[in-house]
Enzyme design. Structure first.
Site, PDB file in Angstrom:
ATOM      1  N   HIS A 144       1.001  -1.214  -0.008  1.00 19.13           N
ATOM      2  CA  HIS A 144       0.224   0.048   0.204  1.00 19.13           C
ATOM      3  C   HIS A 144       0.885   1.288  -0.008  1.00 19.13           C
ATOM      4  O   HIS A 144       1.091   1.775   0.991  1.00 19.13           O
ATOM      5  CB  HIS A 144      -0.982  -0.115   1.144  1.00 19.13           C
ATOM      6  CG  HIS A 144      -1.924   0.971   1.154  1.00 19.13           C
ATOM      7  ND1 HIS A 144      -3.246   0.413   1.210  1.00 19.13           N
ATOM      8  CD2 HIS A 144      -2.156   2.203   1.083  1.00 19.13           C
ATOM      9  CE1 HIS A 144      -4.285   1.257   1.092  1.00 19.13           C
ATOM     10  NE2 HIS A 144      -3.615   2.460   1.127  1.00 19.13           N
ATOM     11  N   ASN A 189      -2.202  -2.379  -3.841  1.00 17.88           N
ATOM     12  CA  ASN A 189      -3.382  -1.572  -3.516  1.00 17.88           C
ATOM     13  C   ASN A 189      -3.451  -0.513  -4.872  1.00 17.88           C
ATOM     14  O   ASN A 189      -2.350   0.078  -5.246  1.00 17.88           O
ATOM     15  CB  ASN A 189      -3.269  -0.701  -2.229  1.00 17.88           C
ATOM     16  CG  ASN A 189      -4.041   0.419  -2.041  1.00 17.88           C
ATOM     17  OD1 ASN A 189      -5.540   0.303  -1.907  1.00 17.88           O
ATOM     18  ND2 ASN A 189      -3.865   1.684  -2.078  1.00 17.88           N
ATOM     19  N   GLU A 190      -4.514  -0.206  -5.290  1.00 17.46           N
ATOM     20  CA  GLU A 190      -5.022   0.678  -6.478  1.00 17.46           C
ATOM     21  C   GLU A 190      -3.513   0.854  -7.301  1.00 17.46           C
ATOM     22  O   GLU A 190      -3.060   1.842  -7.532  1.00 17.46           O
ATOM     23  CB  GLU A 190      -5.505   1.936  -5.991  1.00 17.46           C
ATOM     24  CG  GLU A 190      -4.506   2.694  -4.828  1.00 17.46           C
ATOM     25  CD  GLU A 190      -5.363   4.113  -4.573  1.00 17.46           C
ATOM     26  OE1 GLU A 190      -6.562   4.182  -4.555  1.00 17.46           O
ATOM     27  OE2 GLU A 190      -4.624   4.871  -3.825  1.00 17.46           O
ATOM     28  N   TYR A 332     -14.026   6.281  -5.522  1.00 13.15           N
ATOM     29  CA  TYR A 332     -14.370   7.718  -4.918  1.00 13.15           C
ATOM     30  C   TYR A 332     -15.050   8.583  -5.963  1.00 13.15           C
ATOM     31  O   TYR A 332     -15.933   9.501  -5.651  1.00 13.15           O
ATOM     32  CB  TYR A 332     -13.207   8.224  -4.185  1.00 13.15           C
ATOM     33  CG  TYR A 332     -12.707   7.588  -3.013  1.00 13.15           C
ATOM     34  CD1 TYR A 332     -13.074   7.588  -1.678  1.00 13.15           C
ATOM     35  CD2 TYR A 332     -11.424   6.755  -3.132  1.00 13.15           C
ATOM     36  CE1 TYR A 332     -12.685   6.943  -0.770  1.00 13.15           C
ATOM     37  CE2 TYR A 332     -10.774   6.113  -2.301  1.00 13.15           C
ATOM     38  CZ  TYR A 332     -11.503   6.350  -0.847  1.00 13.15           C
ATOM     39  OH  TYR A 332     -10.938   5.408   0.259  1.00 13.15           O
ATOM     40  N   GLU A 394     -12.409   0.027  -1.025  1.00 14.97           N
ATOM     41  CA  GLU A 394     -12.446   1.174  -0.386  1.00 14.97           C
ATOM     42  C   GLU A 394     -13.811   2.107  -1.113  1.00 14.97           C
ATOM     43  O   GLU A 394     -13.718   2.102  -2.320  1.00 14.97           O
ATOM     44  CB  GLU A 394     -11.225   2.223  -0.615  1.00 14.97           C
ATOM     45  CG  GLU A 394     -10.029   1.636   0.228  1.00 14.97           C
ATOM     46  CD  GLU A 394      -8.598   2.596  -0.115  1.00 14.97           C
ATOM     47  OE1 GLU A 394      -8.823   3.587  -0.542  1.00 14.97           O
ATOM     48  OE2 GLU A 394      -7.604   1.940  -0.025  1.00 14.97           O
TER      49      GLU A 394
HETATM   50  C1  BGC Z   1      -5.705   5.160  -0.944  1.00 15.58           C
HETATM   51  C2  BGC Z   1      -5.764   5.373   0.570  1.00 15.58           C
HETATM   52  C3  BGC Z   1      -6.270   6.777   0.942  1.00 15.58           C
HETATM   53  C4  BGC Z   1      -7.578   7.090   0.041  1.00 15.58           C
HETATM   54  C5  BGC Z   1      -8.399   8.562   0.504  1.00 15.58           C
HETATM   55  C6  BGC Z   1      -7.100   5.647  -1.539  1.00 15.58           C
HETATM   56  O1  BGC Z   1      -6.701   5.916  -2.854  1.00 15.58           O
HETATM   57  O2  BGC Z   1      -5.544   3.696  -1.090  1.00 15.58           O
HETATM   58  O3  BGC Z   1      -4.539   5.099   1.198  1.00 15.58           O
HETATM   59  O4  BGC Z   1      -6.199   7.075   2.087  1.00 15.58           O
HETATM   60  O5  BGC Z   1      -7.530   6.825  -1.130  1.00 15.58           O
HETATM   61  O6  BGC Z   1      -7.523   9.411  -0.144  1.00 15.58           O
END
Ligand code: BGC
Length: 505
Positions: A144, A189-190, A332, A394
């Site tokens: 990560h 991660n991403e 997001y 997430e």
């Molecule tokens: C990441 C996290 C980060 C979150 C919010 C994601 O892209 O994996 O580590 O805190 O975004 O910014």
């Protein structure tokens, strides 16, 4: 009192249902999800653990990136390294079924390769043990944003093919030591945003780029972005193969890869914008998803990037194809895409953004609640990539880090309510989505904003040396939902805010 509230809630919901509120379809509860659907929340090692130079841990590129740029940092963060038992207790009270966290590679193997750090090993064993003891399923991410600085200095980290061997050896230690309890592994991660941020734009660790004025001392945005992307895919495939050969039969777990999935929507209904949107999807998602599912990069990338895009040998392509048991989706943002003929490179040499060529207007995660975007992503993955198993690793809402405001985080509840509802709609439409994790379980060191904003269900008082945690309204809401209380599908309102669990400690 609790019971009376629940009863009233139920009656109100039933009345609404009978009065044509979508014939009950607007009301949903945890029980509407398929059996076994995992609900959890997450954190990552650097953002939560602190204790950065304790018990043999050595720096990762994230430590170096922040210290060299004199930014806020995760030296102490939530102090999770010392407070993990208290945190697992909170997770259990909240009713989480699953918890997502990452292992700090340089805590477990200080230099990234070679001997295991016994205290690091013990920490993760204790933490995993504590989760299991409380009936919480661990979902572990291996990388990560935080590969060991030693490997960065030694051979350039992910820019060098050598890292594949070291990453595989690190994963081997994790599978061997933790695999009897851990069944869900995410390698990277991403991967797409790690690569774009860390090697193209230079605004996240390790901060490499060739843009003037961005503080990058090393890097080449024209080539490294694609080289690193390639190495991440090969490293993932190598780890996945190791798991299948050595551990899967005994441990019975699965290995996935995670991607930042933005929803792209054409800004007008012109043909040009529609084509540009397809291109944006191919660059952001297809770049890595297409090799994982079909064994090669999207044609549009091969055509545009030419010799700067590494080529998979036949053997590599076969290894990468089908190497992900599930896709970890991190969602997001939604963005409007407008076609433009040329996107000039800011650095004078072609880079990811100019190669992609579109004008993308990102609607910020702060202001826009667009649950349809989540539904759209899941539908897109289902239709374009053969409906692979998906875990939403997430999703969540950022708000300003103001303790007072944070406690009453009604907008976060509206957001989660709407997005979880969107996931349910997607599942009902046939998406093979199997889990949902709120980001983040508690406020932590934020990737882009440090301690200025936060996503947590629990607040952490970062001015308090004890880092006191307190539940926000959203923690109560999520807990109620996990314990079976109904809520609305969509952001029609908040129907339950009370639950049986202890408050601030
Ligand atoms: C990441 C996290 C980060 C979150 C919010 C994601 O892209 O994996 O580590 O805190 O975004 O910014």
């Amino acid at each position: 009192m609790e019971d009376v509230f629940s009863l009233i809630t139920m009656i109100v919901l039933l009345l609404l249902a009978f009065h044509g509120f979508g014939k009950c379809s607007n009301v949903y509860s945890r029980n509407d999800f398929p059996e076994g659907f995992a609900f959890g929340a997450g954190i990552s090692a650097y953002q939560w653990e602190g204790a950065v130079d304790e018990d043999g841990r050595k720096p990762s590129v994230w430590d170096t990136f922040l210290h060299s740029r004199k930014k806020d940092n995760g030296d102490i963060a939530c102090d999770g390294y010392h407070k993990y038992k208290e945190d697992v207790q909170l997770m259990a009270e909240t009713g989480l079924h699953a918890f997502r966290f990452s292992i700090s590679w340089s805590r477990l193997i200080s230099n990234g390769r070679g001997s295991i750090n016994p205290k690091g090993l013990q920490f993760y064993k204790n933490f995993i043990q504590e989760l299991v003891k409380h009936g919480i399923e661990p979902h572990v991410t291996l990388h990560h944003y935080d590969h060991p600085q030693y490997l960065e200095d030694d051979y350039g980290g992910w820019t060098n093919h050598q890292i594949i061997k070291d990453f595989t050896a690190y994963a081997d230690v994790c599978f061997r030591e933790f695999g009897n309890h851990v069944k869900f592994w995410t390698t990277i991660n991403e991967a797409n945003i790690f690569t774009i941020g860390g090697y193209n734009d230079g605004n996240s660790p390790p901060g490499r780029c060739s843009f003037p004025g961005r503080n990058c001392t090393l890097g080449n945005s024209s080539t490294e972005t694609y080289i690193v992307g390639h190495n991440l895919l090969l490293a993932h495939a190598s780890v996945s193969r190791l798991y299948k050969q050595k551990y899967k039969d005994i441990q019975g777990g699965s290995v996935g890869f995670s991607l930042f999935a933005m929803n792209f929507t054409p800004s007008t209904n012109s043909k040009d914008d529609e084509i540009a949107t397809k291109r944006a999807n191919d660059f952001y998602l297809g770049w890595m998803l297409e090799p994982l599912i079909y064994g090669d990069y999207p044609d549009v990338m091969k055509r545009t990037i030419g010799s700067r895009l590494p080529v998979f040998s036949k053997e590599e392509s076969e290894q990468v194809k089908g190497s992900s048991d599930f896709i970890g989706v991190i969602h997001y943002l939604t963005a409007l895409v407008t076609n433009i003929d040329i996107n000039p490179s800011l650095s004078g040499i072609p880079d990811f953004n100019s190669d992609m060529g579109e004008s993308i207007n990102i609607l910020s995660m702060r202001s826009v609640v667009s649950p349809w975007a989540m539904e759209g992503i899941l539908e897109y993955i289902k239709q374009s990539y053969g409906n692979p198993p998906v875990y939403i690793l997430e999703n969540g809402k950022t708000m300003n880090q103001d303790l007072e405001l944070q406690q009453k985080d009604t907008p976060r509840i509206e957001y989660l309510d709407a997005y979880i509802g969107a996931v349910l709609k997607a599942v009902r439409n046939g998406s093979d989505t199997r889990g949902y994790f709120v980001w983040s379980f508690m406020d932590l060191y934020e990737l882009l904003n440090g301690y200025k904003s936060s996503f947590g269900l629990y607040s952490v008082n970062f001015s308090d040396p004890h880092r006191k945690r307190s539940p926000k309204l959203s923690a109560h809401w999520y807990s109620g939902f996990l314990k079976g209380k109904p809520t609305f599908l969509g952001s029609q309102g908040i129907t339950q805010l009370h639950s049986n669990f202890s408050s601030s400690r």
